[in-house]
Design a protein around this motif. Structure first.
Motif, PDB file in Angstrom:
ATOM      1  N   MET A   1      15.178 -23.097 -26.119  1.00 53.22           N
ATOM      2  CA  MET A   1      14.120 -22.237 -25.637  1.00 53.22           C
ATOM      3  C   MET A   1      14.649 -21.379 -24.484  1.00 53.22           C
ATOM      4  O   MET A   1      15.301 -21.872 -23.587  1.00 53.22           O
ATOM      5  N   THR A   2      14.329 -20.118 -24.494  1.00 52.36           N
ATOM      6  CA  THR A   2      14.764 -19.200 -23.450  1.00 52.36           C
ATOM      7  C   THR A   2      13.861 -19.335 -22.238  1.00 52.36           C
ATOM      8  O   THR A   2      12.647 -19.389 -22.361  1.00 52.36           O
ATOM      9  N   GLN A   3      14.464 -19.390 -21.059  1.00 53.39           N
ATOM     10  CA  GLN A   3      13.688 -19.468 -19.833  1.00 53.39           C
ATOM     11  C   GLN A   3      13.560 -18.067 -19.233  1.00 53.39           C
ATOM     12  O   GLN A   3      14.504 -17.283 -19.255  1.00 53.39           O
ATOM     13  N   LEU A   4      12.384 -17.762 -18.720  1.00 54.65           N
ATOM     14  CA  LEU A   4      12.151 -16.460 -18.122  1.00 54.65           C
ATOM     15  C   LEU A   4      12.874 -16.335 -16.788  1.00 54.65           C
ATOM     16  O   LEU A   4      12.901 -17.274 -15.997  1.00 54.65           O
ATOM     17  N   ASP A   5      13.452 -15.196 -16.555  1.00 54.85           N
ATOM     18  CA  ASP A   5      14.043 -14.891 -15.250  1.00 54.85           C
ATOM     19  C   ASP A   5      12.913 -14.321 -14.396  1.00 54.85           C
ATOM     20  O   ASP A   5      12.664 -13.117 -14.386  1.00 54.85           O
ATOM     21  N   THR A   6      12.216 -15.207 -13.684  1.00 55.43           N
ATOM     22  CA  THR A   6      11.036 -14.755 -12.942  1.00 55.43           C
ATOM     23  C   THR A   6      11.405 -13.895 -11.746  1.00 55.43           C
ATOM     24  O   THR A   6      10.586 -13.095 -11.298  1.00 55.43           O
ATOM     25  N   HIS A   7      12.634 -14.010 -11.250  1.00 54.15           N
ATOM     26  CA  HIS A   7      13.048 -13.109 -10.161  1.00 54.15           C
ATOM     27  C   HIS A   7      13.191 -11.684 -10.689  1.00 54.15           C
ATOM     28  O   HIS A   7      12.800 -10.730 -10.010  1.00 54.15           O
ATOM     29  N   ALA A   8      13.699 -11.551 -11.922  1.00 53.47           N
ATOM     30  CA  ALA A   8      13.777 -10.214 -12.535  1.00 53.47           C
ATOM     31  C   ALA A   8      12.369  -9.683 -12.810  1.00 53.47           C
ATOM     32  O   ALA A   8      12.089  -8.494 -12.601  1.00 53.47           O
ATOM     33  N   LEU A   9      11.462 -10.571 -13.253  1.00 57.03           N
ATOM     34  CA  LEU A   9      10.076 -10.155 -13.467  1.00 57.03           C
ATOM     35  C   LEU A   9       9.416  -9.764 -12.146  1.00 57.03           C
ATOM     36  O   LEU A   9       8.660  -8.797 -12.086  1.00 57.03           O
ATOM     37  N   GLY A  10       9.695 -10.528 -11.096  1.00 53.54           N
ATOM     38  CA  GLY A  10       9.156 -10.196  -9.779  1.00 53.54           C
ATOM     39  C   GLY A  10       9.640  -8.840  -9.307  1.00 53.54           C
ATOM     40  O   GLY A  10       8.868  -8.039  -8.767  1.00 53.54           O
ATOM     41  N   ARG A  11      10.915  -8.577  -9.527  1.00 53.13           N
ATOM     42  CA  ARG A  11      11.469  -7.276  -9.146  1.00 53.13           C
ATOM     43  C   ARG A  11      10.816  -6.148  -9.945  1.00 53.13           C
ATOM     44  O   ARG A  11      10.476  -5.103  -9.415  1.00 53.13           O
ATOM     45  N   ALA A  12      10.622  -6.397 -11.251  1.00 50.50           N
ATOM     46  CA  ALA A  12       9.978  -5.395 -12.102  1.00 50.50           C
ATOM     47  C   ALA A  12       8.529  -5.166 -11.655  1.00 50.50           C
ATOM     48  O   ALA A  12       8.053  -4.029 -11.624  1.00 50.50           O
ATOM     49  N   ALA A  13       7.830  -6.249 -11.306  1.00 47.16           N
ATOM     50  CA  ALA A  13       6.443  -6.126 -10.834  1.00 47.16           C
ATOM     51  C   ALA A  13       6.386  -5.347  -9.526  1.00 47.16           C
ATOM     52  O   ALA A  13       5.510  -4.498  -9.325  1.00 47.16           O
ATOM     53  N   TYR A  14       7.320  -5.619  -8.630  1.00 45.71           N
ATOM     54  CA  TYR A  14       7.378  -4.907  -7.349  1.00 45.71           C
ATOM     55  C   TYR A  14       7.626  -3.414  -7.585  1.00 45.71           C
ATOM     56  O   TYR A  14       6.977  -2.562  -6.981  1.00 45.71           O
ATOM     57  N   ALA A  15       8.528  -3.111  -8.504  1.00 51.35           N
ATOM     58  CA  ALA A  15       8.818  -1.708  -8.828  1.00 51.35           C
ATOM     59  C   ALA A  15       7.601  -1.029  -9.456  1.00 51.35           C
ATOM     60  O   ALA A  15       7.280   0.115  -9.123  1.00 51.35           O
ATOM     61  N   ALA A  16       6.910  -1.752 -10.355  1.00 51.72           N
ATOM     62  CA  ALA A  16       5.721  -1.183 -10.990  1.00 51.72           C
ATOM     63  C   ALA A  16       4.618  -0.949  -9.969  1.00 51.72           C
ATOM     64  O   ALA A  16       3.929   0.073 -10.001  1.00 51.72           O
ATOM     65  N   TYR A  17       4.474  -1.888  -9.040  1.00 53.25           N
ATOM     66  CA  TYR A  17       3.485  -1.713  -7.963  1.00 53.25           C
ATOM     67  C   TYR A  17       3.831  -0.479  -7.134  1.00 53.25           C
ATOM     68  O   TYR A  17       2.972   0.345  -6.828  1.00 53.25           O
ATOM     69  N   GLY A  18       5.105  -0.348  -6.784  1.00 50.22           N
ATOM     70  CA  GLY A  18       5.542   0.814  -6.014  1.00 50.22           C
ATOM     71  C   GLY A  18       5.250   2.118  -6.724  1.00 50.22           C
ATOM     72  O   GLY A  18       4.796   3.089  -6.120  1.00 50.22           O
ATOM     73  N   LYS A  19       5.484   2.126  -8.027  1.00 52.47           N
ATOM     74  CA  LYS A  19       5.205   3.332  -8.808  1.00 52.47           C
ATOM     75  C   LYS A  19       3.705   3.625  -8.835  1.00 52.47           C
ATOM     76  O   LYS A  19       3.274   4.774  -8.706  1.00 52.47           O
ATOM     77  N   ALA A  20       2.893   2.568  -8.988  1.00 47.09           N
ATOM     78  CA  ALA A  20       1.439   2.744  -9.077  1.00 47.09           C
ATOM     79  C   ALA A  20       0.836   3.276  -7.783  1.00 47.09           C
ATOM     80  O   ALA A  20      -0.141   4.019  -7.810  1.00 47.09           O
TER      81      ALA A  20
END
Length: 151
Positions: A1-20
């Motif tokens: 089973m693949t484990q999520l890289d939540t730090h990469a997801l956190g970074r993506a969420a932070y970037a999306a928030y910044g864009k929004a």
């Protein structure tokens, strides 16, 4: 089973928030770069991403049509009820049992009590603010869509 890289997801969420928000913080200054956030803040964004992923796969989902004029058989909607019949709450979920065309529906109300579920007929759509107003008798003849992931 693949484990999520939540730090990469956190970074993506932070970037999306910044864009929004156009790169600004709520109190005005420009957001700092991800690398400059510090371990505690980056971990907080990673935790938020983990919880968002968990919620996406564990919370019940209601499909909400693009317009309020499209109720469908089996949909969950919200209706106004007497708080004395619903464990103190003036809003209850209901299941659409018949669509009459337009926004008129019949529903079976799911009360938070031991009482027998109510039938409501010929309800028409109203926004949430109208539905929640306690002094309006008309609200008993209205329904609304639940907001996505309403607590």
């Amino acid at each position: 089973m693949t484990q999520l890289d939540t730090h990469a997801l956190g970074r993506a969420a932070y970037a999306a928030y910044g864009k929004a928000v156009g790169g600004d913080t709520p109190d005005g200054p420009t957001m700092i770069a991800w690398e400059d956030l510090g371990d505690t803040m980056r971990e907080a964004w990673a935790q938020a991403a983990r919880e968002a992923v968990r919620a996406a796969f564990t919370l019940p989902v209601t499909v909400i049509p693009d317009t309020p004029s499209a109720p469908f058989l089996g949909a969950y909607v919200l209706v106004a009820v007497d708080p004395a019949m619903n464990n103190g709450s003036n809003i209850a979920p209901a299941i659409v049992t018949r669509c009459w065309g337009g926004t008129s529906i019949n529903v079976r109300v799911l009360l938070d009590s031991e009482g027998v579920p109510l039938w409501r007929t010929s309800l028409t759509y109203a926004d949430m603010e109208f539905l929640g107003f306690n002094g309006n008798k008309e609200r008993e003849y209205r329904w609304t869509w639940p907001s996505p992931l309403r607590p």
